[in-house]
Motif scaffolding. Structure first.
Motif, PDB file in Angstrom:
ATOM      1  N   GLU A  41       0.834  -1.211   0.000  1.00 36.29           N
ATOM      2  CA  GLU A  41       0.000   0.000   0.000  1.00 36.29           C
ATOM      3  C   GLU A  41       0.870   1.264   0.000  1.00 36.29           C
ATOM      4  O   GLU A  41       0.555   2.246  -0.677  1.00 36.29           O
ATOM      5  CB  GLU A  41      -0.923   0.002   1.225  1.00 36.29           C
ATOM      6  N   CYS A  42       1.949   1.230   0.765  1.00 33.57           N
ATOM      7  CA  CYS A  42       2.852   2.390   0.821  1.00 33.57           C
ATOM      8  C   CYS A  42       3.501   2.625  -0.541  1.00 33.57           C
ATOM      9  O   CYS A  42       3.602   3.769  -1.008  1.00 33.57           O
ATOM     10  CB  CYS A  42       3.917   2.171   1.886  1.00 33.57           C
ATOM     11  N   TYR A  43       3.928   1.555  -1.185  1.00 30.01           N
ATOM     12  CA  TYR A  43       4.537   1.675  -2.518  1.00 30.01           C
ATOM     13  C   TYR A  43       3.535   2.265  -3.516  1.00 30.01           C
ATOM     14  O   TYR A  43       3.859   3.160  -4.289  1.00 30.01           O
ATOM     15  CB  TYR A  43       5.025   0.303  -2.995  1.00 30.01           C
ATOM     16  N   LYS A  44       2.301   1.763  -3.501  1.00 28.56           N
ATOM     17  CA  LYS A  44       1.287   2.259  -4.429  1.00 28.56           C
ATOM     18  C   LYS A  44       1.041   3.754  -4.242  1.00 28.56           C
ATOM     19  O   LYS A  44       0.830   4.487  -5.203  1.00 28.56           O
ATOM     20  CB  LYS A  44      -0.040   1.501  -4.226  1.00 28.56           C
ATOM     21  N   TYR A  45       1.070   4.196  -2.996  1.00 32.09           N
ATOM     22  CA  TYR A  45       0.754   5.599  -2.710  1.00 32.09           C
ATOM     23  C   TYR A  45       1.816   6.537  -3.291  1.00 32.09           C
ATOM     24  O   TYR A  45       1.490   7.592  -3.846  1.00 32.09           O
ATOM     25  CB  TYR A  45       0.653   5.812  -1.202  1.00 32.09           C
ATOM     26  N   PHE A  46       3.094   6.152  -3.181  1.00 36.18           N
ATOM     27  CA  PHE A  46       4.174   7.031  -3.612  1.00 36.18           C
ATOM     28  C   PHE A  46       4.639   6.773  -5.045  1.00 36.18           C
ATOM     29  O   PHE A  46       5.279   7.639  -5.647  1.00 36.18           O
ATOM     30  CB  PHE A  46       5.388   6.893  -2.675  1.00 36.18           C
ATOM     31  N   ASN A  47       4.341   5.618  -5.595  1.00 35.88           N
ATOM     32  CA  ASN A  47       4.899   5.261  -6.893  1.00 35.88           C
ATOM     33  C   ASN A  47       4.298   6.095  -8.022  1.00 35.88           C
ATOM     34  O   ASN A  47       3.099   6.371  -8.044  1.00 35.88           O
ATOM     35  CB  ASN A  47       4.653   3.773  -7.187  1.00 35.88           C
ATOM     36  N   THR A  48       5.162   6.472  -8.974  1.00 34.21           N
ATOM     37  CA  THR A  48       4.717   7.227 -10.146  1.00 34.21           C
ATOM     38  C   THR A  48       5.008   6.495 -11.448  1.00 34.21           C
ATOM     39  O   THR A  48       4.718   7.011 -12.528  1.00 34.21           O
ATOM     40  CB  THR A  48       5.416   8.603 -10.186  1.00 34.21           C
ATOM     41  N   VAL A  49       5.609   5.297 -11.348  1.00 32.78           N
ATOM     42  CA  VAL A  49       5.932   4.499 -12.543  1.00 32.78           C
ATOM     43  C   VAL A  49       5.006   3.290 -12.560  1.00 32.78           C
ATOM     44  O   VAL A  49       5.028   2.460 -11.658  1.00 32.78           O
ATOM     45  CB  VAL A  49       7.405   4.040 -12.526  1.00 32.78           C
ATOM     46  N   ASN A  50       4.186   3.171 -13.614  1.00 34.86           N
ATOM     47  CA  ASN A  50       3.147   2.130 -13.634  1.00 34.86           C
ATOM     48  C   ASN A  50       3.594   0.808 -14.252  1.00 34.86           C
ATOM     49  O   ASN A  50       2.960  -0.224 -14.041  1.00 34.86           O
ATOM     50  CB  ASN A  50       1.917   2.644 -14.395  1.00 34.86           C
ATOM     51  N   ASP A  51       4.652   0.817 -15.029  1.00 38.14           N
ATOM     52  CA  ASP A  51       5.010  -0.394 -15.766  1.00 38.14           C
ATOM     53  C   ASP A  51       6.310  -1.025 -15.293  1.00 38.14           C
ATOM     54  O   ASP A  51       6.960  -1.753 -16.031  1.00 38.14           O
ATOM     55  CB  ASP A  51       5.110  -0.086 -17.263  1.00 38.14           C
ATOM     56  N   GLU A  52       6.708  -0.782 -14.056  1.00 40.93           N
ATOM     57  CA  GLU A  52       7.947  -1.364 -13.561  1.00 40.93           C
ATOM     58  C   GLU A  52       7.673  -2.592 -12.696  1.00 40.93           C
ATOM     59  O   GLU A  52       6.578  -2.776 -12.167  1.00 40.93           O
ATOM     60  CB  GLU A  52       8.738  -0.338 -12.750  1.00 40.93           C
ATOM     61  N   THR A  53       8.695  -3.411 -12.549  1.00 40.34           N
ATOM     62  CA  THR A  53       8.646  -4.565 -11.645  1.00 40.34           C
ATOM     63  C   THR A  53       9.718  -4.359 -10.583  1.00 40.34           C
ATOM     64  O   THR A  53      10.895  -4.173 -10.913  1.00 40.34           O
ATOM     65  CB  THR A  53       8.903  -5.880 -12.394  1.00 40.34           C
ATOM     66  N   VAL A  54       9.303  -4.352  -9.324  1.00 41.40           N
ATOM     67  CA  VAL A  54      10.242  -4.045  -8.241  1.00 41.40           C
ATOM     68  C   VAL A  54      10.157  -5.115  -7.150  1.00 41.40           C
ATOM     69  O   VAL A  54       9.164  -5.841  -7.033  1.00 41.40           O
ATOM     70  CB  VAL A  54       9.946  -2.664  -7.616  1.00 41.40           C
ATOM     71  N   ILE A  55      11.235  -5.153  -6.368  1.00 43.56           N
ATOM     72  CA  ILE A  55      11.272  -5.993  -5.171  1.00 43.56           C
ATOM     73  C   ILE A  55      11.248  -5.082  -3.964  1.00 43.56           C
ATOM     74  O   ILE A  55      12.011  -4.113  -3.884  1.00 43.56           O
ATOM     75  CB  ILE A  55      12.548  -6.863  -5.138  1.00 43.56           C
ATOM     76  N   GLN A  56      10.359  -5.355  -3.027  1.00 48.56           N
ATOM     77  CA  GLN A  56      10.363  -4.681  -1.727  1.00 48.56           C
ATOM     78  C   GLN A  56      10.961  -5.639  -0.708  1.00 48.56           C
ATOM     79  O   GLN A  56      10.542  -6.805  -0.629  1.00 48.56           O
ATOM     80  CB  GLN A  56       8.955  -4.299  -1.300  1.00 48.56           C
ATOM     81  N   LEU A  57      11.911  -5.135   0.064  1.00 52.53           N
ATOM     82  CA  LEU A  57      12.555  -5.977   1.079  1.00 52.53           C
ATOM     83  C   LEU A  57      12.601  -5.192   2.385  1.00 52.53           C
ATOM     84  O   LEU A  57      13.284  -4.173   2.472  1.00 52.53           O
ATOM     85  CB  LEU A  57      13.974  -6.362   0.642  1.00 52.53           C
ATOM     86  N   ASP A  58      11.839  -5.643   3.361  1.00 50.21           N
ATOM     87  CA  ASP A  58      11.808  -4.990   4.669  1.00 50.21           C
ATOM     88  C   ASP A  58      12.521  -5.897   5.673  1.00 50.21           C
ATOM     89  O   ASP A  58      12.006  -6.945   6.061  1.00 50.21           O
ATOM     90  CB  ASP A  58      10.372  -4.729   5.108  1.00 50.21           C
ATOM     91  N   MET A  59      13.715  -5.479   6.099  1.00 48.27           N
ATOM     92  CA  MET A  59      14.551  -6.287   6.998  1.00 48.27           C
ATOM     93  C   MET A  59      14.229  -5.918   8.445  1.00 48.27           C
ATOM     94  O   MET A  59      14.691  -4.884   8.949  1.00 48.27           O
ATOM     95  CB  MET A  59      16.027  -6.047   6.686  1.00 48.27           C
ATOM     96  N   GLY A  60      13.422  -6.735   9.090  1.00 48.10           N
ATOM     97  CA  GLY A  60      13.026  -6.477  10.462  1.00 48.10           C
ATOM     98  C   GLY A  60      13.931  -7.155  11.475  1.00 48.10           C
ATOM     99  O   GLY A  60      15.033  -7.617  11.157  1.00 48.10           O
TER     100      GLY A  60
END
Length: 419
Positions: A41-60
């Motif tokens: 949800e956080c990525y969707k809110y800030f993202n401005t590129v619609n056709d990219e493929t990304v990895i999100q990695l949250d190291m807790g």
């Protein structure tokens, strides 16, 4: 078309433990969701590129969340049971200290995985009563953890490609407490051969600890405020009236819109105030110059227009004086000729001067008749006057009254040329 279903489960006892901890602090939660969905949800809110493929990695601390997002759609999610807590436990066991002290030491140590030599040069370890051997063991443990997480990411990508085929990854976004480890992004970038961006949100915010936790916290808030659905483990027996309560939504976008409007109004007001102050200062300078050069006592509304008007009026007066004489010479040139030949006399008094076409009459007082005769003779010798007539009367000692009438020579009218 094909669809995918997100399925999540949690043990009731685990949910109750969270609720009891929060309720002991007087807090009544309305949502208990998935970290992976909050990251998305956080990525969707800030993202401005619609056709990219990304990895999100949250190291807790106890686990690492992995998301794969393509075209703004969450396609894959995994929880890797590795986190920075592994490093803290290693430090506690190796140095024989408590887990809490180990966590504090790890944060203060501020490891740089770029190279061991970088940590030696910083010499932070000396302030923590560590020697080089102990520092190396901690460094190796941290580097090994990041390498192991990187290996798990590669394994997940292989699993992902079974369902989706080979997809080019544009970049990796890392967050969480582990993203504070310097050089961790470089390790992931080297192993995965993709660009890695650490803490991509709140770039201008200086508090790093808040930035590391921001994506999950903000994503959870977005999921709740926006009513976007998703997993909520508090539905049913834990919060029976949740459906009714979640209908009363405060839209985050409206809040930011109002905030933006307030900032805009403040900016316009500030700009107007600065413009007014600059205008007032500039106007004061112009009024000071007007007073200095044009002898205007009181400030005026438009100093430039006033000065221009006064200059034009002076030009008109000068033109009128020039037009008094019908000769080719102007008044100023005539006066210059007279003054050039005038003998200096401290007792000279000019009582009257009349210019009538090409005739000039001068009434005045000199200290001696010799000086006025000298003046007459020089004017005659200048050959600019047809006649110079002089009448004098002696009123008292050292005071001669005189009347001189000069007649200018006629010059050819403008446009004519003499032979």
């Amino acid at each position: 078309g094909k669809g995918r279903v997100m399925l999540a489960a949690a043990q009731r006892e685990s949910v109750r433990e969270y609720l009891e901890a929060l309720q002991s602090l007087g807090l009544v939660p309305s949502r208990l969701g998935l970290e992976s969905h909050a990251l998305y949800e956080c990525y969707k809110y800030f993202n401005t590129v619609n056709d990219e493929t990304v990895i999100q990695l949250d190291m807790g601390h106890t686990k690492t969340i992995l998301n794969i997002i393509s075209g703004n759609h969450l396609l894959y999610s995994r929880s890797i049971p590795l986190g920075t807590g592994e490093i803290c436990r290693f430090i506690a066991e190796h140095l024989k200290i408590s887990l809490e002290d180990a966590r504090g030491l790890f944060l203060r140590l501020d490891l740089d995985l770029g190279s061991l030599e970088n940590n030696y040069r910083k010499e932070v370890y000396k302030t923590l009563n560590l020697n080089r051997a102990k520092l190396k063991k901690i460094y190796d443990a941290a580097f090994g953890l990041v390498e192991e997480i990187s290996a798990q990411v590669l394994l997940s990508l292989k699993s992902f490609s079974v369902d989706y085929g080979e997809i080019e990854i544009s970049r990796m976004l890392i967050s969480g407490g582990g993203s504070s480890i310097q050089g961790a992004g470089a390790v992931f970038s080297r192993d995965l051969e993709i660009p890695v961006i650490s803490l991509p949100f709140l770039e201008n915010y200086s508090e790093r600890q808040i930035r590391t936790q921001f994506p999950i916290v903000f994503g959870t808030l977005l999921s709740y405020m926006g009513g976007s659905g998703g997993v909520n483990f508090l539905r049913g027996e834990f919060v029976p009236d949740l459906v009714r309560r979640t209908r009363k939504v405060y839209y985050l976008s409206a809040f930011f819109s109002v905030l933006s409007l307030i900032v805009l109004v403040a900016y316009i007001a500030g700009s107007s105030l600065i413009k007014y102050r600059n205008s007032a200062s500039y106007k004061k300078i112009l009024n000071d110059r007007l007073k200095q050069y044009f002898l205007v006592r009181d400030p005026v509304k438009d100093p430039v227009a006033t000065a221009a008007k006064m200059v034009n009026e002076e030009k008109k007066e000068l033109t009128n004086l020039d037009n008094i004489l019908d000769t080719g010479e102007g008044v100023l040139e005539t006066m210059k000729t007279m003054l050039t030949h005038f003998p200096g006399d401290e007792g000279f008094i000019l009582r009257n001067m009349v210019i009538n076409e090409n005739v000039i009459r001068i009434d005045g007082v000199l200290s001696s008749s010799a000086k006025i005769d000298e003046f007459k003779n020089k004017l005659i010798e200048s050959k600019q006057f047809e006649s110079v007539d002089l009448n004098t009367t002696l009123s008292k000692r050292n005071e001669v009254n005189f009347t001189m009438v000069l007649k200018k020579k006629q010059s050819a009218p403008r446009g004519e040329t003499g032979k």
